[in-house]
Each structure stands twice: as C-alpha cells, then as structure tokens.
Motif scaffolding. Sequence first.
Motif, PDB file in Angstrom:
ATOM      1  N   UNK A   1      16.212   5.516  -0.124  1.00 50.06           N
ATOM      2  CA  UNK A   1      15.813   4.658   0.904  1.00 50.06           C
ATOM      3  C   UNK A   1      16.059   3.576   0.030  1.00 50.06           C
ATOM      4  N   UNK A   2      15.789   1.774   0.327  1.00 48.17           N
ATOM      5  CA  UNK A   2      15.888   0.881  -0.579  1.00 48.17           C
ATOM      6  C   UNK A   2      14.286   0.152  -1.317  1.00 48.17           C
ATOM      7  N   UNK A   3      13.975  -0.213  -2.512  1.00 49.37           N
ATOM      8  CA  UNK A   3      13.065  -0.423  -2.663  1.00 49.37           C
ATOM      9  C   UNK A   3      13.155  -1.837  -1.504  1.00 49.37           C
ATOM     10  N   UNK A   4      12.025  -2.481  -1.147  1.00 46.71           N
ATOM     11  CA  UNK A   4      11.314  -3.377   0.067  1.00 46.71           C
ATOM     12  C   UNK A   4      11.047  -4.842  -1.621  1.00 46.71           C
ATOM     13  N   UNK A   5      11.124  -5.417  -0.828  1.00 49.40           N
ATOM     14  CA  UNK A   5      11.382  -7.209  -1.371  1.00 49.40           C
ATOM     15  C   UNK A   5       9.892  -7.375  -1.641  1.00 49.40           C
ATOM     16  N   UNK A   6       9.444  -8.354  -2.792  1.00 49.39           N
ATOM     17  CA  UNK A   6       7.937  -8.689  -2.463  1.00 49.39           C
ATOM     18  C   UNK A   6       7.185  -9.404  -0.757  1.00 49.39           C
ATOM     19  N   UNK A   7       8.192 -10.134  -0.772  1.00 45.45           N
ATOM     20  CA  UNK A   7       8.157 -10.368   0.601  1.00 45.45           C
ATOM     21  C   UNK A   7       7.910  -9.083   1.703  1.00 45.45           C
ATOM     22  N   UNK A   8       8.643  -8.419   1.678  1.00 47.06           N
ATOM     23  CA  UNK A   8       8.445  -7.461   2.964  1.00 47.06           C
ATOM     24  C   UNK A   8       7.523  -6.570   2.406  1.00 47.06           C
ATOM     25  N   UNK A   9       6.825  -5.947   1.261  1.00 47.38           N
ATOM     26  CA  UNK A   9       5.874  -5.824   0.990  1.00 47.38           C
ATOM     27  C   UNK A   9       4.210  -6.599   1.671  1.00 47.38           C
ATOM     28  N   UNK A  10       4.915  -7.776   1.411  1.00 52.60           N
ATOM     29  CA  UNK A  10       3.310  -8.691   2.060  1.00 52.60           C
ATOM     30  C   UNK A  10       3.433  -8.657   3.193  1.00 52.60           C
ATOM     31  N   UNK A  11       4.711  -8.612   3.445  1.00 52.54           N
ATOM     32  CA  UNK A  11       4.734  -8.815   5.345  1.00 52.54           C
ATOM     33  C   UNK A  11       4.067  -7.156   5.800  1.00 52.54           C
ATOM     34  N   UNK A  12       4.118  -6.228   5.492  1.00 53.58           N
ATOM     35  CA  UNK A  12       3.923  -4.589   5.558  1.00 53.58           C
ATOM     36  C   UNK A  12       1.925  -4.369   5.287  1.00 53.58           C
ATOM     37  N   UNK A  13       1.997  -5.478   4.615  1.00 53.72           N
ATOM     38  CA  UNK A  13       0.521  -4.784   4.246  1.00 53.72           C
ATOM     39  C   UNK A  13      -0.718  -5.931   5.325  1.00 53.72           C
ATOM     40  N   UNK A  14       0.699  -7.538   5.069  1.00 54.07           N
ATOM     41  CA  UNK A  14      -0.705  -8.540   6.331  1.00 54.07           C
ATOM     42  C   UNK A  14      -0.822  -8.027   7.625  1.00 54.07           C
ATOM     43  N   UNK A  15       0.740  -6.710   8.094  1.00 55.89           N
ATOM     44  CA  UNK A  15       0.772  -6.384   9.673  1.00 55.89           C
ATOM     45  C   UNK A  15      -0.422  -4.917   9.895  1.00 55.89           C
ATOM     46  N   UNK A  16      -0.706  -4.444   8.579  1.00 54.53           N
ATOM     47  CA  UNK A  16      -1.022  -3.176   8.077  1.00 54.53           C
ATOM     48  C   UNK A  16      -2.425  -2.906   9.057  1.00 54.53           C
ATOM     49  N   UNK A  17      -3.085  -1.661   9.595  1.00 54.99           N
ATOM     50  CA  UNK A  17      -4.414  -1.993   9.267  1.00 54.99           C
ATOM     51  C   UNK A  17      -5.741  -1.206   8.063  1.00 54.99           C
ATOM     52  N   UNK A  18      -4.755  -2.107   7.248  1.00 56.51           N
ATOM     53  CA  UNK A  18      -5.461  -1.749   5.747  1.00 56.51           C
ATOM     54  C   UNK A  18      -6.823  -2.543   5.335  1.00 56.51           C
ATOM     55  N   UNK A  19      -7.977  -2.318   4.671  1.00 54.00           N
ATOM     56  CA  UNK A  19      -8.298  -3.355   3.719  1.00 54.00           C
ATOM     57  C   UNK A  19      -7.962  -3.673   3.175  1.00 54.00           C
ATOM     58  N   UNK A  20      -8.831  -4.739   1.955  1.00 48.61           N
ATOM     59  CA  UNK A  20      -8.036  -4.776   1.330  1.00 48.61           C
ATOM     60  C   UNK A  20      -9.530  -5.593   0.303  1.00 48.61           C
ATOM     61  N   UNK A  21      -9.457  -4.757  -1.443  1.00 52.52           N
ATOM     62  CA  UNK A  21     -10.397  -4.948  -1.746  1.00 52.52           C
ATOM     63  C   UNK A  21     -10.378  -6.240  -2.740  1.00 52.52           C
ATOM     64  N   UNK A  22     -10.834  -6.864  -3.028  1.00 49.41           N
ATOM     65  CA  UNK A  22     -10.454  -8.495  -4.337  1.00 49.41           C
ATOM     66  C   UNK A  22     -11.937  -8.342  -5.601  1.00 49.41           C
ATOM     67  N   UNK A  23     -11.263  -8.919  -6.198  1.00 50.36           N
ATOM     68  CA  UNK A  23     -12.504  -9.224  -7.436  1.00 50.36           C
ATOM     69  C   UNK A  23     -12.502 -10.942  -7.502  1.00 50.36           C
ATOM     70  N   UNK A  24     -11.678 -11.352  -6.798  1.00 54.79           N
ATOM     71  CA  UNK A  24     -12.466 -12.460  -6.665  1.00 54.79           C
ATOM     72  C   UNK A  24     -11.373 -13.589  -7.694  1.00 54.79           C
ATOM     73  N   UNK A  25     -10.581 -12.714  -8.819  1.00 57.33           N
ATOM     74  CA  UNK A  25      -9.700 -13.524  -9.718  1.00 57.33           C
ATOM     75  C   UNK A  25      -8.283 -13.088  -9.006  1.00 57.33           C
ATOM     76  N   UNK A  26      -7.920 -11.724  -9.945  1.00 58.56           N
ATOM     77  CA  UNK A  26      -6.382 -11.035  -9.673  1.00 58.56           C
ATOM     78  C   UNK A  26      -5.720  -9.597  -9.073  1.00 58.56           C
ATOM     79  N   UNK A  27      -7.015  -8.686  -8.946  1.00 54.88           N
ATOM     80  CA  UNK A  27      -6.850  -7.233  -8.900  1.00 54.88           C
ATOM     81  C   UNK A  27      -6.852  -6.901  -7.359  1.00 54.88           C
ATOM     82  N   UNK A  28      -6.492  -7.074  -6.663  1.00 54.13           N
ATOM     83  CA  UNK A  28      -6.138  -6.507  -5.182  1.00 54.13           C
ATOM     84  C   UNK A  28      -5.795  -5.002  -4.741  1.00 54.13           C
ATOM     85  N   UNK A  29      -6.643  -4.412  -4.014  1.00 53.88           N
ATOM     86  CA  UNK A  29      -6.503  -2.813  -4.170  1.00 53.88           C
ATOM     87  C   UNK A  29      -6.223  -2.279  -2.295  1.00 53.88           C
TER      88      UNK A  29
END
Length: 98
Positions: A1-29
Amino acid sequence: MTPLTTRQKIEAIEESNYSLAWDGCHKIYLLGDAERQHDAIATGYDIYPASEIREIILSSCGLLFISDWGLADGVWEHEWNIDQFTEDVYDAAEAVVL
C-alpha cells in the motif's frame, strides 16, 4: 500500500468521526474511541472535533505533530500520524479541497 501524503492524512482526519486532543501548542492526538477521549480529558487536553484539524494545525507552533493516543496499550502508530517537522504540513492544512 502506498503511504498517504500529508494532505491525504489531513483530509482523512477531517472526514473521520475521531475527536482530537490538543494541548494548545503543538501536540495533537487522534482519539478513536470514548476511552481515549476520557483519558485525554483526564490528562488535561482540550477536545475538538476532527473537522477542526486544519484550524488546529494552523494555530500550532513549529513543533507540531499528530499521533494516535496510545492509552495503556502504548501503541501510538496510525496511518494518519504526521511526524514533527513535516515540511508541508502547514501548506497541506491551508489547501482547500474543492
């Protein structure tokens, strides 16, 4: 399988039903379930819907990374992870999908 590009990863996250944890600076989970979300809240992270990933990236400092929340199992790997210092992450976040 071909690895996803950064843009594809962002699009996949954006379209997912995941929640995100963010520290307000640089850590995104990625939080794929309620248990991970509860753990992130208990640890002191703010929680956001995945649809806000672009705004969060653009508000983050240069140490930005995106990683799966490992919880007790210690597994942090996910196909949508974006490593620190990924050069195109801000350009990819600014790109608007038409």
